[in-house]
Design a protein around this motif. Structure first.
Motif, PDB file in Angstrom:
ATOM      1  N   SER A   1      67.622 -25.407 -36.627  1.00 57.56           N
ATOM      2  CA  SER A   1      67.511 -25.784 -35.224  1.00 57.56           C
ATOM      3  C   SER A   1      66.130 -26.370 -34.965  1.00 57.56           C
ATOM      4  O   SER A   1      65.154 -25.979 -35.609  1.00 57.56           O
ATOM      5  N   ILE A   2      66.059 -27.288 -34.004  1.00 55.57           N
ATOM      6  CA  ILE A   2      64.757 -27.808 -33.594  1.00 55.57           C
ATOM      7  C   ILE A   2      64.006 -26.791 -32.736  1.00 55.57           C
ATOM      8  O   ILE A   2      62.806 -26.909 -32.524  1.00 55.57           O
ATOM      9  N   THR A   3      64.712 -25.763 -32.260  1.00 52.42           N
ATOM     10  CA  THR A   3      64.086 -24.718 -31.465  1.00 52.42           C
ATOM     11  C   THR A   3      63.275 -23.803 -32.380  1.00 52.42           C
ATOM     12  O   THR A   3      63.802 -23.240 -33.339  1.00 52.42           O
ATOM     13  N   ALA A   4      62.014 -23.674 -32.093  1.00 53.61           N
ATOM     14  CA  ALA A   4      61.122 -22.859 -32.925  1.00 53.61           C
ATOM     15  C   ALA A   4      61.373 -21.370 -32.704  1.00 53.61           C
ATOM     16  O   ALA A   4      61.689 -20.951 -31.594  1.00 53.61           O
TER      17      ALA A   4
ATOM     18  N   THR B   1      55.263 -25.475 -36.625  1.00 58.90           N
ATOM     19  CA  THR B   1      56.693 -25.307 -36.799  1.00 58.90           C
ATOM     20  C   THR B   1      57.406 -26.638 -36.947  1.00 58.90           C
ATOM     21  O   THR B   1      56.977 -27.649 -36.404  1.00 58.90           O
ATOM     22  N   ASN B   2      58.458 -26.621 -37.711  1.00 61.36           N
ATOM     23  CA  ASN B   2      59.438 -27.701 -37.768  1.00 61.36           C
ATOM     24  C   ASN B   2      60.764 -27.048 -37.413  1.00 61.36           C
ATOM     25  O   ASN B   2      61.683 -26.961 -38.230  1.00 61.36           O
ATOM     26  N   GLY B   3      60.821 -26.522 -36.185  1.00 59.41           N
ATOM     27  CA  GLY B   3      61.991 -25.770 -35.754  1.00 59.41           C
ATOM     28  C   GLY B   3      62.143 -24.535 -36.622  1.00 59.41           C
ATOM     29  O   GLY B   3      61.168 -23.895 -36.998  1.00 59.41           O
ATOM     30  N   THR B   4      63.394 -24.201 -36.958  1.00 60.03           N
ATOM     31  CA  THR B   4      63.628 -23.035 -37.812  1.00 60.03           C
ATOM     32  C   THR B   4      63.536 -23.372 -39.293  1.00 60.03           C
ATOM     33  O   THR B   4      63.478 -22.477 -40.128  1.00 60.03           O
ATOM     34  N   ALA B   5      63.510 -24.663 -39.629  1.00 61.85           N
ATOM     35  CA  ALA B   5      63.497 -25.067 -41.037  1.00 61.85           C
ATOM     36  C   ALA B   5      62.261 -24.559 -41.759  1.00 61.85           C
ATOM     37  O   ALA B   5      62.347 -24.026 -42.867  1.00 61.85           O
TER      38      ALA B   5
ATOM     39  N   CYS C   1      59.583 -15.692 -46.406  1.00 63.46           N
ATOM     40  CA  CYS C   1      58.179 -15.955 -46.092  1.00 63.46           C
ATOM     41  C   CYS C   1      57.292 -15.630 -47.283  1.00 63.46           C
ATOM     42  O   CYS C   1      57.598 -14.743 -48.074  1.00 63.46           O
ATOM     43  N   VAL C   2      56.178 -16.347 -47.361  1.00 62.24           N
ATOM     44  CA  VAL C   2      55.144 -16.103 -48.362  1.00 62.24           C
ATOM     45  C   VAL C   2      53.831 -15.926 -47.623  1.00 62.24           C
ATOM     46  O   VAL C   2      53.474 -16.734 -46.771  1.00 62.24           O
TER      47      VAL C   2
ATOM     48  N   LEU D   1      51.587 -16.477 -42.801  1.00 64.06           N
ATOM     49  CA  LEU D   1      52.859 -16.475 -43.524  1.00 64.06           C
ATOM     50  C   LEU D   1      53.485 -17.855 -43.384  1.00 64.06           C
ATOM     51  O   LEU D   1      53.550 -18.392 -42.276  1.00 64.06           O
ATOM     52  N   ARG D   2      53.922 -18.438 -44.497  1.00 61.35           N
ATOM     53  CA  ARG D   2      54.687 -19.683 -44.466  1.00 61.35           C
ATOM     54  C   ARG D   2      56.145 -19.306 -44.680  1.00 61.35           C
ATOM     55  O   ARG D   2      56.482 -18.638 -45.666  1.00 61.35           O
ATOM     56  N   CYS D   3      56.993 -19.728 -43.732  1.00 67.49           N
ATOM     57  CA  CYS D   3      58.380 -19.280 -43.737  1.00 67.49           C
ATOM     58  C   CYS D   3      59.365 -20.447 -43.658  1.00 67.49           C
ATOM     59  O   CYS D   3      59.044 -21.499 -43.118  1.00 67.49           O
ATOM     60  N   LYS D   4      60.564 -20.184 -44.175  1.00 66.02           N
ATOM     61  CA  LYS D   4      61.689 -21.095 -44.011  1.00 66.02           C
ATOM     62  C   LYS D   4      62.888 -20.237 -43.686  1.00 66.02           C
ATOM     63  O   LYS D   4      62.962 -19.066 -44.074  1.00 66.02           O
ATOM     64  N   SER D   5      63.829 -20.795 -42.936  1.00 65.11           N
ATOM     65  CA  SER D   5      64.988 -20.004 -42.558  1.00 65.11           C
ATOM     66  C   SER D   5      66.229 -20.856 -42.460  1.00 65.11           C
ATOM     67  O   SER D   5      66.167 -22.065 -42.261  1.00 65.11           O
ATOM     68  N   THR D   6      67.360 -20.185 -42.649  1.00 58.88           N
ATOM     69  CA  THR D   6      68.657 -20.837 -42.569  1.00 58.88           C
ATOM     70  C   THR D   6      69.617 -19.920 -41.817  1.00 58.88           C
ATOM     71  O   THR D   6      69.700 -18.730 -42.125  1.00 58.88           O
TER      72      THR D   6
END
Length: 114
Positions: free
Chosen positions: A12-15, A31-35, A65-66, A107-112
């Protein structure tokens, strides 16, 4: 040309936003949304977990996250979640026990969504 089709929200573009935990005055500075997004756990060095508010997904979120500030010492893992949230917990690499993030860890995170 390759395209992807999803039957439910994957990104999503929503952070994401901070719902609770992490530390004193945590933030999501980029942020790049939830990506992909970063979390600054804030100051205090007192919290070993935190909750993110996420856009509504069909079933839930997978968040990875890392800790780029203390990667050799900490492992941050998703420990719970709902269709609109994800709970992250920080663990010591040496003991395996939950441990507070150091003040101002990033923390650097990515989500799906799934």
């Amino acid at each position: 040309n390759t395209s992807l089709a999803y039957s439910s929200l994957a990104v999503s573009i929503t952070a994401p936003t901070i719902a609770s935990g992490f530390g004193t005055t945590p933030s999501i500075p980029s942020t790049n949304g939830t990506a992909a997004f970063t979390i600054d756990v804030g100051t205090g060095g007192i919290a070993s977990s935190g909750v993110l508010t996420m856009p509504t997904a069909a079933n839930g979120w997978v968040v990875d996250c890392v800790d780029i500030t203390n990667a050799a010492s900490f492992v941050t893992s998703q420990t719970a979640g709902t269709t609109t949230s994800a709970t992250l917990t920080n663990y010591s690499r040496t003991t395996g026990l939950a441990i507070a993030w150091t003040a101002s860890d990033i923390l650097r995170c990515k989500s799906t969504g799934y």
